[in-house]
Each structure stands twice: as structure tokens, then as C-alpha cells.
Design a protein around this motif. Structure first.
Motif, short mmCIF file in Angstrom:
data_model
loop_
_atom_site.label_atom_id
_atom_site.label_comp_id
_atom_site.label_asym_id
_atom_site.label_seq_id
_atom_site.Cartn_x
_atom_site.Cartn_y
_atom_site.Cartn_z
N GLY A 22 -1.88 1.81 2.72
CA GLY A 22 -3.31 1.55 2.62
C GLY A 22 -3.66 0.07 2.61
N GLN A 23 -2.70 -0.80 2.87
CA GLN A 23 -2.97 -2.23 2.88
C GLN A 23 -3.82 -2.61 4.09
OE1 GLN A 23 0.44 -4.77 3.57
NE2 GLN A 23 -0.65 -6.65 3.02
N CYS A 82 -10.43 2.60 1.97
CA CYS A 82 -10.78 3.73 1.09
C CYS A 82 -9.58 4.31 0.36
CB CYS A 82 -11.40 4.85 1.92
SG CYS A 82 -12.95 4.45 2.73
N GLN A 83 -8.41 4.07 0.87
CA GLN A 83 -7.22 4.81 0.44
C GLN A 83 -6.44 4.11 -0.67
OE1 GLN A 83 -4.56 5.64 3.74
NE2 GLN A 83 -2.78 5.26 2.47
N LEU A 84 -5.98 4.89 -1.65
CA LEU A 84 -4.95 4.44 -2.58
C LEU A 84 -3.70 5.27 -2.35
CD1 LEU A 84 -6.58 3.75 -6.07
CD2 LEU A 84 -6.11 2.16 -4.21
N SER A 85 -2.59 4.59 -2.19
CA SER A 85 -1.29 5.25 -2.07
C SER A 85 -0.58 5.14 -3.41
CB SER A 85 -0.46 4.60 -0.97
OG SER A 85 -1.07 4.81 0.30
N ASP A 94 -2.76 14.03 0.53
CA ASP A 94 -1.59 14.37 1.34
C ASP A 94 -0.35 13.63 0.84
OD1 ASP A 94 -1.80 11.81 2.40
OD2 ASP A 94 -2.06 12.44 4.46
N TRP A 95 0.79 14.12 1.29
CA TRP A 95 2.09 13.64 0.85
C TRP A 95 2.83 13.05 2.04
CZ3 TRP A 95 4.28 12.93 -3.77
CH2 TRP A 95 5.67 12.76 -3.84
N ASP A 127 8.04 9.76 -1.05
CA ASP A 127 7.52 9.68 -2.41
C ASP A 127 6.10 9.13 -2.51
OD1 ASP A 127 7.99 7.05 -1.73
OD2 ASP A 127 9.20 6.56 -3.48
N VAL A 128 5.29 9.26 -1.47
CA VAL A 128 3.96 8.66 -1.49
C VAL A 128 2.86 9.73 -1.44
CG1 VAL A 128 2.35 7.13 -0.30
CG2 VAL A 128 4.77 6.51 -0.44
N LEU A 129 1.97 9.68 -2.41
CA LEU A 129 0.77 10.51 -2.45
C LEU A 129 -0.41 9.65 -2.05
CD1 LEU A 129 -1.05 12.93 -3.32
CD2 LEU A 129 -0.89 12.04 -5.67
#
Length: 423
Positions: A195-196, A361-364, A389-390, A394-396
Motif C-alpha cells: 500500500g505504499q 486507501c489501503q492498510l496492509s 483479502d489475504w 502473511d499480509v492482510l
């Protein structure tokens, strides 16, 4: 600010964009409960107006058949032109620099035909190591097409040891180190996994100083945050429209070509008749004369039924305004961050940058458990009615979308995640 359901409702009541959520169809679970949908970074929700836009074209097809190309309310021959102005506004470009066509990866291939022109000493492509797989597949296949190989000619940037995101100075330094060996630099506006949001202007400037062509993947940038493609001076950009632009699964993609290339005849391209000068297109002559601007890279006539949903969504963006959406996005994502830090310290790690300018908008998230146990938490979250989503291992990823998500959505998601990680 109080971090509870009542506090979230207060924030929602003060939200000037809250009414736009009512213009979308929200998914419901098997029990009839409305789901908390935080997956617009993967597939945006359907605008209610989509059915109207599609229905109109189906009626025109029924009523007019082939005559619809000329006398439909939005004549099909120039259908792509209806998307040009709103797309240009979203990416910060002139109308002549953008076109709705094909899909992202097809457009990337078409752009590389023109802008990846390897020479004996300038034959390397620079990307980031965690680029979306389709980008990498396309680049490696283009290298092979030119008799090159990824092991020698593909440069993959990765974060420093122990870090999850790229530093601007590291990207610039590597571009400068490679210098005259670089034929193409391809970067995302927003990195899909972490999400960077990259600080693109100095990176693009460094690549152009090095003499490389510059392309951008805007899959996670367009409709997410303001962009300034013309000013940034990249050579090209490509994007999809099914994520933040809500145009539906398999929707038409888009492309930007900077105006300095508008009249160039020395650029090779894979030509097709829809890129041919419209004044001569139906003369059916044997010689290709490209339309000036991005439209000159079209190969086939526009898919009307794949473009109509995009027009429905772009009308909503026009009324909401990308600057106002960005303001709400910063507030929503900041609220999500603060809730996680308050209720899940040491249990969930945010790998997306903390600074609002460095993310969309996204946080991982990484759940502080072994991968199998962490994925089980994701499954429990889904069962509780929260759709994120996954990404292995190991990232949500959670993305509160300002057009249709609320502070109450964000609070409910963190509450469900808190229960999942403590089970």
C-alpha cells in the motif's frame, strides 16, 4: 475522539460525502446481513447507475442495431471519447493523452513495443521486486522477445534489510548507478502489496536524466489519490478500472501517453484500425496513419458494454471530486490506523507507511502469529462478515474506500479483527 461505535457514528454524521454510499450496491451475506466491504482495492462495488448505463446500450443495440454506431445517444464509434475528460481529470493529464482501451497488461505490452527499445549498451529494465506478477511476466516476456534474459537485464529493487517499503533515495541512487544501461523504468504509483504510495516525481526525473523511458502502473493509484501525469513527465502509464474505479470485473483498462509523443512517427507500435486517423479510417486504405495522442495506440474498436459501467462510475467521481475523496480517505485510513494501534498493540503490525502522503486507501497488516495461524484469523474475520483479502504468506489488506465506506465500517472491522486474533 472516542474509539467506540457511538464515536464512529458521530464521525459519519459529520461526513460531507456520506450520501455517496447510497449510490452503490453493497453485498450481503447468506444471513441477509450487510457485509463490511473493505476490498475495493481488489474489486470496487457496483454503482446503482451501472444497470441504467448498460441497459441503455442494450436498448440501443435492440432498437438501432448497426446504426447505433452513428445515432445512439452516445454513438458507439466514439464511445471511448466519453471517458477521456473524466479520466484525464483523475490522472492529471490532457484529454488527448488518455484513452480507455483493452486491459492493463495488454496496454503494458503495447506501450513496451513503443517505449522499450533496447540497444547493445542500454538494455535493462528496472522494476520493484514485489511488483504485481502480471507486470513482471509481461516484462520478462518482452525481454525474451528481444533476445534478452531476466537474470542479466532485469533489475529488481527491494527494501533495505528489515524494512517492508522502498526509500525514495534508494530508488534514485539505483537509477543513477545503472545510468546509461537503463532502457526502461517501470514503477507503480501505489504498491499493491504494502500500500505504499511512491514519491514518483523525483524518481521519474532521475530516470529521465539517465536517458531511460519511464512507465507507470496505476492499478492501485487511479481513483485512489490525485495524480499529475502530464506534470510528472512520464512517457506512459497504464491502469485497470475494476478496483477504485468500480467499473466491474474484467472492465476496460486505460492508457496515458505524454503529449510530447503525440505526433511522433518514429515510434514503432502494434497498429490496428481503431488507432488509424478517424478522418480516413473508413476509407479502408492499406497504409496506417496514427491518430495523434493516446488514441493512436488503439488496435480495436471500443467494447461498449465493458465501457458503459466505467462511465457510470466516472460520473460519481466527477460529482464527488478526487480532492475531497482524498481528504476523506486520509481521515478514514488514519482512523483505521489509530484503532489498530489502540486495540491491537503488539498483535497486528501495520506495514503500510504511517505518513498519509505515503499511502492511499489501503492498510496492509501482519498478524503477529505464524502464517497458518494468521491466515486462520483472516478466515475468522471473513466469517464475521468483514471482506478484506489475504496475500501469501502473511499480509492482510484492508481498504476503507471514501466513496462508499464509513467510519462505522472501519470500527466494525477492527472490532471483528480484535476478536479474531484473540481466539
Amino acid at each position: 475522539m472516542t474509539f467506540d461505535a457511538a464515536g464512529a457514528e458521530v464521525l459519519d454524521a459529520a461526513d460531507p460525502l456520506a450520501a455517496f454510499a447510497g449510490e452503490f450496491l453493497h453485498p450481503y451475506g447468506e444471513t441477509g446481513r450487510k457485509l463490511v466491504y473493505l476490498c475495493g482495492h481488489s474489486l470496487g462495488l457496483q454503482p446503482k447507475s451501472t444497470a441504467q448505463y448498460l441497459g441503455q446500450e442494450l436498448q440501443e443495440w435492440h432498437r438501432l442495431a448497426v446504426l447505433g454506431h452513428h445515432v445512439a445517444q452516445r454513438p458507439w464509434i466514439g464511445y471511448h471519447e466519453h471517458a477521456a475528460a473524466p479520466l484525464a481529470a483523475l490522472v492529471g493529464a490532457h484529454e488527448s493523452e488518455v484513452v480507455a482501451m483493452n486491459s492493463l497488461t495488454v496496454n503494458l505490452h503495447l506501450m513496451m513495443v513503443s517505449f522499450f527499445r533496447p540497444e547493445p549498451r542500454r538494455n535493462r529494465v528496472l522494476i520493484e521486486k514485489s511488483s504485481f506478477p502480471s507486470d513482471r511476466y509481461a516484462i520478462v516476456s518482452q525481454l525474451a522477445f528481444h533476445g534478452l534474459n531476466a537474470a542479466e537485464h532485469l533489475i529488481e529493487l527491494e527494501p533495505r534489510a528489515g524494512e517492508r517499503t522502498l526509500r525514495t533515495e534508494d530508488v534514485i541512487r539505483r537509477i543513477e548507478q545503472e545510468g546509461g544501461a537503463l532502457a526502461l523504468v517501470l514503477l507503480p504509483s501505489v504498491q499493491y502489496l504494502t500500500g505504499q504510495a511512491l514519491d514518483l516525481p523525483p524518481m521519474i526525473a532521475a530516470a529521465r536524466r539517465a536517458g531511460a523511458a519511464v512507465g507507470l502502473d496505476l492499478a492501485h493509484g487511479i481513483g485512489n489519490m490525485p495524480l499529475h501525469l502530464h506534470e510528472w513527465n512520464a512517457d506512459f502509464a497504464v491502469w485497470c478500472t475494476y478496483k477504485y474505479l468500480n467499473a466491474g470485473p474484467g472492465a476496460i483498462g486505460g492508457c496515458f501517453v505524454h503529449e510530447r509523443h503525440a505526433q511522433r512517427t518514429d515510434l514503432p507500435r502494434f497498429a490496428g484500425w481503431w488507432g488509424h486517423d478517424p478522418a480516413m479510417r473508413f476509407q479502408m486504405g492499406p497504409h496506417f496513419t496514427p491518430t495523434a495522442g493516446a488514441q493512436g495506440w488503439q488496435v480495436s474498436n471500443t467494447s461498449v458494454l465493458a465501457t458503459a459501467p466505467l462511465l457510470a462510475s466516472l460520473d460519481i467521481f466527477r460529482r464527488a471530486g478526487i480532492e475531497r475523496l482524498r481528504e476523506k480517505s486520509i481521515a478514514l485510513t488514519g482512523y483505521l490506523q489509530r484503532l489498530i494501534e489502540t486495540f491491537l498493540p503488539d498483535l497486528v503490525d501495520i506495514i503500510t507507511p504511517r505518513a498519509s502522503a505515503a499511502r492511499g486507501c489501503q492498510l496492509s497488516l501482519r498478524i503477529a502469529r505464524p502464517p497458518a495461524a494468521a491466515k486462520r484469523c483472516f478466515e475468522l474475520l471473513t466469517a464475521a462478515g468483514v471482506v478484506g483479502d489475504w496475500r501469501e504468506p502473511d499480509v492482510l489488506r484492508l481498504a476503507p474506500i471514501p466513496l462508499y465506506n464509513s467510519y462505522s465500517d472501519v470500527f466494525a472491522a477492527v472490532d471483528a479483527l480484535s476478536q479474531a486474533v484473540r481466539r
